[in-house]
Enzyme design. Structure first.
Site, short mmCIF file in Angstrom:
data_model
loop_
_atom_site.label_atom_id
_atom_site.label_comp_id
_atom_site.label_asym_id
_atom_site.label_seq_id
_atom_site.Cartn_x
_atom_site.Cartn_y
_atom_site.Cartn_z
N GLU A 418 0.81 -1.22 0.00
CA GLU A 418 0.00 0.00 0.00
C GLU A 418 0.84 1.27 0.00
O GLU A 418 0.83 2.05 0.95
CB GLU A 418 -0.98 -0.03 1.17
CG GLU A 418 -1.94 -1.19 0.98
CD GLU A 418 -3.06 -1.24 2.00
OE1 GLU A 418 -2.77 -1.07 3.19
OE2 GLU A 418 -4.20 -1.48 1.61
N GLU A 488 -4.07 -10.63 0.08
CA GLU A 488 -4.83 -10.57 1.32
C GLU A 488 -6.28 -10.89 0.99
O GLU A 488 -6.83 -10.35 0.04
CB GLU A 488 -4.78 -9.16 1.94
CG GLU A 488 -3.40 -8.77 2.43
CD GLU A 488 -3.35 -7.35 3.02
OE1 GLU A 488 -4.37 -6.86 3.54
OE2 GLU A 488 -2.27 -6.75 2.93
C1 GAL Z 1 -4.93 -4.08 4.08
C2 GAL Z 1 -3.52 -3.84 4.53
C3 GAL Z 1 -3.18 -4.56 5.79
C4 GAL Z 1 -4.27 -4.37 6.80
C5 GAL Z 1 -5.55 -4.86 6.24
C6 GAL Z 1 -6.71 -4.65 7.17
O1 GAL Z 1 -5.36 -3.03 3.30
O2 GAL Z 1 -2.61 -4.20 3.55
O3 GAL Z 1 -1.98 -4.08 6.29
O4 GAL Z 1 -4.40 -3.03 7.10
O5 GAL Z 1 -5.87 -4.15 5.08
O6 GAL Z 1 -6.57 -5.26 8.37
#
Ligand code: GAL
Length: 957
Positions: A418, A488
């Site tokens: 990010e 993620e």
């Molecule tokens: C994503 C980010 C993570 C964490 C997650 C939410 O956008 O890469 O670091 O913030 O969301 O828990």
């Protein structure tokens, strides 16, 4: 030495990576060169600003006798009970004005002093270096009064030459650490801000003729079964690998037959790089990573990531982890069928990577880089698109790659997380591709894939992922040629994540989808005397993101949460399906590399959830991707006419390095007949006697129709319709998701404050019928609810009929009855277990006979919320009652009300009352992953629709 009375702190806000440190190189523990750990007790003085104190503390002879003591590795804000400041949690907001590269004048600065004796037998030849494995966020270093330099890059190693400065006997190491620096702009990861020297500090002897740096290249040719080894070293030497008969000069390639390294078969060969001055141990894994046919292939085969994002976390020590904690993480991952880790969002302690090599996990090693806070200003002034910062970015890329390049487990280098897009990222990718063409480059923020070798996204919905799988997503021409991963997904905050099985189905269906990484491994709760575990806001931070930092598959103490148990089942590497009625089982090997020879199979047969017979099942050692049909034995002869089912398990046939023989890797269950439903002829008649009505074993209030007792069991609060649940983090959703945050919509509608209007109590010939209307104040929607009680004289049956009226635009949180029992502790049930399950988190719920206690049924989410439901319950016994369902139901019991659970912020807010509250639910709304992703899929919605369901009550005494 000389020092200024107003110390220079320009370096703090300088965008450069620092000065004085050695170029980065491979990290290893030498076989024969000496080292001295400088971990332990250090003196500490914390000042409010960077320049509050002069530099005289670094001078020899400085008396720090009145300073505090802290442990290194450690974060000073987690030591001293708040005396040195507190942790701050923000997700993406910078906790200081966005004014790069400047940081606040209030800049907590920890001066650290360590006096150490050089061992008397410390070798006098060669040189020595001082290594810092991690300091947050900016450090300036002196040895014996001489300044060595300063550096930024918190989770990266920095070394300084110190040979000439070391003295026999007493030496003084002084380190000034600033919490904020220009580097902080590059370290805006979603985590606690925790200053300190949080990884090891080591003095390393560098004998004359020892290598500075070396690069192990070990590839595998799957067509020949041969590996090629070449070790490049800046100091010439020989490389030996006894098990392969290798003895070759550095820089010379050699090809021999080898067993390859994969995450499933982590074959490492011990070797030695011997130069004139040092013997360096090598752990060599032969594997080849390529992008081919639009897929990530290792050793010729496409791989499927069953991964997780791992931050380093310990509830007392923050990001200062010891080896045993790291090993615990790896063992837990292996035992739960995970095969991959993304080191979100920085290179981990190097020892963790050793463990990944050893036990077998694919690794995406991610650079210590995130500038997410710039999103607040449309990414203006983003350091990754500003050439002045590029040297710092390249320094970070190089420090990651050079330190970690000899780990076979690493298949991807990730540029960071990010950070938007920009020229700096492109420069990093170009440098990495040039330095290590044998691995691939990942970065999620680059949807056009300009710099990357994989199309990576986070939290894409099932629908979008399905489209990507079918290559219907468009995108740049380059992207269309690339494989897809979700770096993620499945946001594991609180209860959930839901929908994992549905994602896995897609990953396994479409070749282009190469799996994903759950967000995230562990809840970053901070152990706290009053609160249990603290989260954002608990330290009085002016800006914070609450419990968004508690979103892991394991609780802060590393107890697996139901999310991990679910994930283990969803990603199991062996599929066991069956048809219990004709006694056939299909077994499919879903590994990418391993055959099934490491597993033994067992069948068992259950009647009413109790195992009546079991045995072993011969399953061929299927190759990856192969399936076989296997016959179950003849069903056992058993006079009882109960519900029958088969369970087949795949277990480890022998002890492995990560689990013992018998560890269950996969399982399947299939019914061998229908469940006989409870049938209660309505032979009894309600009899009124004053203000009471008796029906079979039960007593009712004649005026309200409320159940008062069953046999000798007093019912504290009569069963009545309940639709509310203490909203989960996923119900509440993320603040940026406005339209479908049902937690909020439910509250707006008033589902947490339903009113019950009694319409009539009718004592008929064979039933007591209570009619009601259940609805929230201020609204016109309602649920017409009829309770019909019947009995055969011994047992009592309740049939609930619900008819929604009005315009219901939202699903219901739950639909069932709630009642209170004055006493209950032990619980036994026949149904899904042993852990909790919800409509879209129920893959791991195994039907059987289970026992627990009311306390044992609770799942201790760090922020309390709906939890603990058991699925598919046929019957449950507690508090002297037996309750059977027609059909099966969801069962929950707790020592507090849903309203108390809903109001609690921490576990310690929940105290047991004198009633056990029981929910028997016909339906529950799904869980989804909306705390940072999509909500439940439509098929898991609990729609407001007409429903009818029954429970049969009897006493157990
Ligand atoms: C994503 C980010 C993570 C964490 C997650 C939410 O956008 O890469 O670091 O913030 O969301 O828990």
């Amino acid at each position: 030495m000389s020092y200024r009375t107003t110390p220079s702190v320009d370096y703090v806000e300088d965008v450069s990576p620092g000065s004085g440190a050695l170029p980065p190189r491979a990290w290893y523990a030498s076989s024969d060169a000496r080292s001295l750990s400088l971990n332990g007790s250090w003196r500490l003085r914390v000042s409010a600003t960077a320049d509050a104190e002069d530099e005289s503390f670094a001078e020899e002879g400085y008396d720090a006798g009145n300073w505090a003591e802290v442990t290194v590795p450690g974060h000073w804000v987690l030591q001293g009970d708040g005396a040195f400041g507190s942790p701050i949690y923000t997700n993406h907001l910078y906790p200081f004005p966005v004014d790069p590269p400047y940081v606040p004048t209030e800049n907590p600065t920890g001066d650290h002093l360590r006096v150490f004796d050089l061992p008397t037998d410390w070798p006098s030849d060669g040189g020595a270096v001082l290594r810092f494995d991690g300091v947050e966020s900016c450090a300036r270093v002196w040895l014996n009064g001489t300044e060595l330099g300063e550096f930024k890059g918190s989770r990266l190693a920095h070394e300084f030459t110190v040979g000439e400065l070391l003295k026999p006997g007493r030496n003084v190491l002084a380190v000034r650490v600033h919490q904020w620096s220009a580097g902080s702009y590059l370290e805006d990861q979603d985590q606690w801000w925790l200053p300190g020297i949080f990884r090891d500090v080591t003095l390393l002897h560098r004998p004359a003729g020892s290598p500075g740096d070396f690069f192990v290249h070990a590839s595998y040719d799957h067509t020949t079964g041969e590996g090629t080894l070449r070790v490049d070293s800046d100091v010439e030497g020989r490389v030996t690998v006894p098990a392969l008969g290798i003895d070759v000069a550095t820089g010379e390639p050699i090809t021999v037959a080898v067993e390859p390294w994969t995450a499933e078969t982590p074959r490492l060969y011990d070797g030695v790089l011997a130069t004139e001055g040092e013997r360096v141990p090598l752990r060599i894994g032969f594997r080849t990573v390529v992008l081919e046919d639009g897929l990530v292939k290792v050793n010729g085969r496409a791989i499927l990531f069953r991964g997780v994002n791992r931050h380093e976390w310990h509830p007392r020590h923050g990001r200062a982890l010891d080896l045993e904690t790291m090993r615990e993480d790896v063992l837990l991952m292996k035992r739960h069928n995970l095969n991959a880790v993304r080191t979100s969002h920085y290179p981990p302690h190097p020892a963790f990577l050793d463990l990944c090599d050893e036990y077998g996990l694919w690794v995406i090693d991610e650079c210590d880089l995130e500038t997410h806070g710039f999103v607040e200003q449309d990414w203006r002034d983003n350091p990754v698109d500003d050439e002045r910062w590029t040297p710092a970015l390249l320094d970070r890329a190089a420090r990651m790659v050079e330190r970690d390049k000899n780990h076979p487990s690493i298949v991807f280098w990730s540029l960071g997380n990010e950070a938007g897009t920009g020229r700096g990222l492109t420069a990093m990718a170009e440098w990495i591709h040039g330095r290590d063409p044998e691995r691939l480059v990942h970065y999620e923020g680059d949807w056009n894939c300009r710099d990357t070798d994989v199309y990576s996204r986070m939290y894409a919905s099932h629908e979008e992922v399905a489209g990507i799988g079918q290559r219907l997503d468009g995108g740049t021409h380059k992207r269309r040629e690339l494989p897809f991963i979700q770096c993620e997904y499945g946001h594991a905050m609180g209860n959930g994540p839901g929908g994992l099985a549905d994602y896995q189905e897609l990953f396994e269906k479409h070749e282009r989808l190469q799996g994903g990484f759950i967000w995230e491994w562990i809840d970053h709760g901070v152990e706290h005397a009053e609160l249990g575990y603290a989260y954002g806001g608990d330290f009085g931070e002016e800006l914070h993101d609450g419990n968004f930092v508690c979103d892991g598959l394991v609780f802060p103490d590393r107890t697996p949460s139901p999310g991990l148990i679910e994930y283990k089942k969803v990603i199991e590497p062996v599929l066991i399906e069956g048809d219990g009625t004709n006694g056939t089982v299909w077994v499919t090997n879903k590994h990418d590399f391993a055959d099934l020879s490491a597993l033994a199979f067992e069948w068992s047969c259950q009647v009413d959830g109790e195992t009546v017979e079991s045995g072993s099942l011969a399953v061929p050692a299927l190759a990856p991707g192969e399936s076989a049909e296997v016959k179950l034995p003849e069903p056992p002869v058993d006079g009882r006419g109960g519900e029958r089912q088969w369970t087949v398990r795949a277990l480890l046939a022998d002890d492995t390095s990560w689990a013992a023989k018998g560890h269950v890797v996969a399982w399947g269950q299939f019914a061998a007949g229908a469940r006989p439903l409870p049938s209660i002829p309505a032979t009894d008649r309600p009899v009124r006697d004053g203000d009471r009505i008796t029906l079979g074993p039960a007593g009712f209030d004649a005026r309200t129709g409320a159940l008062l007792s069953i046999g000798g069991v007093a019912v504290g609060a009569a069963p009545r319709l309940d639709v509310w649940r203490a909203t989960t983090d996923n119900d509440d959703g993320a603040e940026w998701q406005t339209d479908t945050r049902y937690g909020m919509l439910w509250r707006t509608l008033g589902l947490h404050r339903m009113r019950h209007r009694l319409v009539s109590v009718e004592a008929g010939d064979d039933a007591l019928t209570v009619r009601t209307r259940v609805a929230p104040a201020a609204r016109e929607v309602g649920l017409d609810t009829v309770y019909r009680w019947t009995s055969d004289g011994e047992r009592l049956r309740l049939t609930v009929s619900v008819t929604p009226e009005g315009d219901w635009t939202v699903p219901l949180p739950r639909l069932g009855v709630r009642f209170g029992l004055p006493e209950a502790d032990r619980v036994e049930w026949f149904g899904g277990g042993p852990g909790e399950a919800y409509p879209d988190t129920r893959a791991a719920s195994m039907v059987g006979r289970w026992q627990s206690t009311v306390d044992g049924l609770q799942t201790p989410y760090v922020r309390p919320q709906e939890n603990g439901a058991r699925a598919d319950v046929r019957w449950v016994e507690l508090g002297g009652l037996r309750i059977e369902g027609d059909p099966e139901f969801w069962f929950t019991a707790r020592r507090w009300t849903t309203e108390q659970l809903d109001a609690a912020r921490h576990r310690t807010d929940l105290t047991a009352g004198d009633t056990v509250w029981v929910n028997l639910d016909h339906g529950l709304h799904g869980i989804g992953s909306q705390s940072c992703g999509p909500g439940p899929l439509p098929q898991y919605f609990l729609k407001a629709e007409p429903a009818e369901f029954s429970f049969v009550f009897s006493t157990t005494e």
